[in-house]
Design an enzyme around this catalytic site. Structure first.
Site, PDB file in Angstrom:
ATOM      1  N   HIS A 170     -35.995  35.695  59.903  1.00  0.00           N
ATOM      2  CA  HIS A 170     -34.873  34.679  60.216  1.00  0.00           C
ATOM      3  C   HIS A 170     -34.146  34.582  58.875  1.00  0.00           C
ATOM      4  O   HIS A 170     -32.964  34.884  58.405  1.00  0.00           O
ATOM      5  CB  HIS A 170     -35.133  33.388  60.995  1.00  0.00           C
ATOM      6  CG  HIS A 170     -33.909  32.422  60.811  1.00  0.00           C
ATOM      7  ND1 HIS A 170     -33.491  32.332  62.291  1.00  0.00           N
ATOM      8  CD2 HIS A 170     -33.315  31.660  60.070  1.00  0.00           C
ATOM      9  CE1 HIS A 170     -32.418  31.562  61.910  1.00  0.00           C
ATOM     10  NE2 HIS A 170     -32.369  30.935  60.800  1.00  0.00           N
ATOM     11  N   GLU A 171     -34.936  33.998  57.730  1.00  0.00           N
ATOM     12  CA  GLU A 171     -34.285  33.517  56.576  1.00  0.00           C
ATOM     13  C   GLU A 171     -33.969  34.957  55.806  1.00  0.00           C
ATOM     14  O   GLU A 171     -32.946  34.934  55.102  1.00  0.00           O
ATOM     15  CB  GLU A 171     -35.373  32.808  55.423  1.00  0.00           C
ATOM     16  CG  GLU A 171     -35.654  31.299  56.340  1.00  0.00           C
ATOM     17  CD  GLU A 171     -34.601  30.351  56.721  1.00  0.00           C
ATOM     18  OE1 GLU A 171     -33.548  30.718  56.010  1.00  0.00           O
ATOM     19  OE2 GLU A 171     -34.774  29.732  57.472  1.00  0.00           O
ATOM     20  N   HIS A 198     -30.460  35.814  56.664  1.00  0.00           N
ATOM     21  CA  HIS A 198     -29.640  35.159  56.161  1.00  0.00           C
ATOM     22  C   HIS A 198     -29.355  35.660  54.620  1.00  0.00           C
ATOM     23  O   HIS A 198     -28.299  35.964  54.085  1.00  0.00           O
ATOM     24  CB  HIS A 198     -30.252  33.562  55.935  1.00  0.00           C
ATOM     25  CG  HIS A 198     -29.701  32.767  57.060  1.00  0.00           C
ATOM     26  ND1 HIS A 198     -28.633  32.345  57.541  1.00  0.00           N
ATOM     27  CD2 HIS A 198     -30.723  31.940  57.505  1.00  0.00           C
ATOM     28  CE1 HIS A 198     -28.565  31.637  58.540  1.00  0.00           C
ATOM     29  NE2 HIS A 198     -29.859  31.280  58.677  1.00  0.00           N
ATOM     30  N   GLU A 255     -25.646  32.380  60.781  1.00  0.00           N
ATOM     31  CA  GLU A 255     -26.579  31.982  61.923  1.00  0.00           C
ATOM     32  C   GLU A 255     -26.740  33.253  62.577  1.00  0.00           C
ATOM     33  O   GLU A 255     -27.726  33.700  63.212  1.00  0.00           O
ATOM     34  CB  GLU A 255     -26.533  30.863  62.620  1.00  0.00           C
ATOM     35  CG  GLU A 255     -27.915  30.418  63.292  1.00  0.00           C
ATOM     36  CD  GLU A 255     -29.040  30.105  62.098  1.00  0.00           C
ATOM     37  OE1 GLU A 255     -28.928  29.974  61.328  1.00  0.00           O
ATOM     38  OE2 GLU A 255     -30.028  29.774  62.809  1.00  0.00           O
TER      39      GLU A 255
HETATM   40 ZN    ZN Z   1     -30.766  29.855  59.909  1.00  0.00          ZN
END
Ligand code: ZN
Length: 498
Positions: free
Chosen positions: A263-264, A267, A292
């Protein structure tokens, strides 16, 4: 004033602002990862001082005049035009708040975040409660300073996602409620998927080794990326070639750190792949929903695809020979995609995830329109979980204390998480039409990151979310992509009749 002089002055000012921002972000990264708690008071006073300087720079009368002048010209480049619009909005947002309150707020934020961490560790809401009420009070007041005639929550929603408001989110969440809640109930009654092996003991150092391999496959490179450890995982983009992510290892949950890192890193790629000339300008300030969408795309639509999993599963089995000896690829795939109501948002499966967000959205609405009793927010939190997901926490650390967001006053942020997931579904559908994603997931992840760079990430904040979506997918935002993705995936996974 002439255009060239004005643009040069703007550049100089941007450089100064970006220098302070770099300093503050570096300090905040340090604060959330390695800084000893004992120095908090000392640091918070100095941070507040630096924020005061930033306030003065941002609200400088001379720069405001320059930006207003530039906004009156009609021969600006697309980039300069957008910058001027975004800077003006930002200046108006800042100058509406008196400096002493602005500085006091930044100090209060740090103390509240610290109290939240303590409260969570001790599982005691009363430590955090007075700080939370203070944050609510600040944000209500600030929103009204800025837009006296606008609903304060609408002002905050627009801060995180340009153009969004309660009316639009209400429509979106209504669809989620109508379409997803019944599916969750059907799955609760269906045959369970066995995921118990995910909660055996998995040593931290081996997990770290695995993450090293996964990051290498994703292309998260040491030349521009760094991974640290923190209580609440996050990403901090200093510049194109300096992007930092954090994670937390849980030795009793195998997939938790795997998916939080993926997830990170999603980003991180966004920060890394925006046009380089946007560094140090407001064109890096991508909306929360857009940001997101890229992290959720990595985590779920790509990271939980069987082809991606196959890529790391056998290495993982090598590392955890004993722990995973009875587990097949298919068992693991089903386990990391299994759905069941749970208390912690960040560990929630894709299907129940938007309900966690719906709950926070409804609570935030109630906080700002005065329909909720602020004295009982912890109990209200539990009631919502009972009502929507049929479960209830017996400890505040699993309830109202689980998320960091309210501790620094980030109200209006949560809804962008569900919006981002839905935006990701739309981008995912288009990408799978345009290229062989399954193949790229198994042997060349770089094809995917390049696709995302070209279709989404390079734009930075040059356009609002919907315009980027039109460029990337040929149509406006449509939540149907998200809803049909979830329905199809979970109907198949649980062998439900359509
Ligand atoms: Zn996030």
């Amino acid at each position: 004033m002439d255009k060239t002089t004005a643009l040069n002055e703007l550049k100089e000012w941007e450089f100064k602002i970006s220098a302070y921002n770099l300093l503050l972000s570096t300090a905040m990264f340090d604060e959330s990862t390695i800084a000893p708690k004992g120095g908090l008071e000392y640091r918070s006073e100095r941070f507040a001082y630096l924020n005061g300087i930033l306030y003065e720079l941002t609200t400088d009368k001379k720069i405001e005049e320059i930006i207003i002048y530039l906004s009156s010209l009609d021969d600006l480049t697309l980039e300069d035009k957008r910058k001027v619009t975004l800077y003006l909005k930002d200046i108006n947002k800042t100058k509406a708040i008196p400096k002493d309150e602005y500085v006091a707020f930044s100090k209060a934020q740090m103390l509240a975040s610290d109290a939240w961490e303590k409260a969570k560790k001790k599982d005691d809401y009363s430590i955090f409660k007075p700080h939370l009420l203070k944050m609510i009070d600040y944000q209500k007041r600030f929103a009204l300073y800025r837009n006296p005639d606008k609903d304060p929550y609408d002002t905050l929603l627009d801060d995180y996602e340009e153009g969004m408001n309660k009316e639009k989110y209400d429509q979106f969440f209504k669809r989620i409620k109508e379409e997803i809640l019944p599916l969750i109930r059907r799955i609760t009654e269906a045959q369970k998927i066995d995921d118990t092996f995910l909660y055996r003991f998995y040593a931290k150092d081996k997990q770290a080794k695995l993450m090293h391999d996964i990051n290498a496959y994703l292309g998260f490179d040491k030349d521009w990326g760094y991974m640290g450890i923190s209580m609440h995982p996050f990403t901090c983009g200093m510049s194109n070639n300096d992007v930092r992510v954090t994670t937390a290892y849980d030795e009793h949950n195998l997939s938790s750190s795997i998916y939080s890192i993926i997830h990170e890193v999603g980003h991180a790629f966004y920060e890394h792949q925006m046009a380089k000339e946007y560094d140090g300008t407001i064109l890096k300030a991508v909306s929360s929903g857009m940001h997101e969408s890229q992290s959720r795309l990595f985590e779920n639509y790509l990271g939980r695809d069987k082809n991606f999993i196959a890529n790391y599963f056998y290495k993982m089995k090598e590392l955890f020979k004993e722990e995973l000896k009875d587990v097949t690829l298919d068992d693991y795939y089903r386990a990391v995609n299994a759905s069941k109501p749970s208390l912690i948002r960040t560990d929630a499966d894709e299907l129940t995830y938007p309900i966690h967000i719906l709950i926070r959205y409804e609570i935030e609405k109630g906080i700002f329109d005065g329909t909720l009793d602020l004295d009982d927010l912890d109990k209200i939190w539990d009631q919502y979980y009972q009502e929507y997901l049929g479960i209830k926490s017996d400890r505040p650390s699993l309830g109202i204390l689980q998320d960091i967001h309210w501790s620094d006053g980030s109200f209006g942020y949560f809804p962008t998480y569900a919006l981002g997931s839905a935006v990701a579904a739309q981008i995912n559908a288009k990408m799978r039409k345009d290229m062989d994603v399954k193949k790229a997931l198994s042997d060349d992840f770089k094809k995917i990151t390049l696709y995302l760079k070209d279709h989404v990430q390079k734009y930075g904040a040059l356009y609002p979310l919907d315009e980027i979506l039109i460029k990337a997918t040929d149509q406006s935002f449509d939540p149907d992509f998200y809803i049909s993705y979830l329905k199809e995936k979970y109907t198949a996974l649980y062998h439900l009749d359509k």
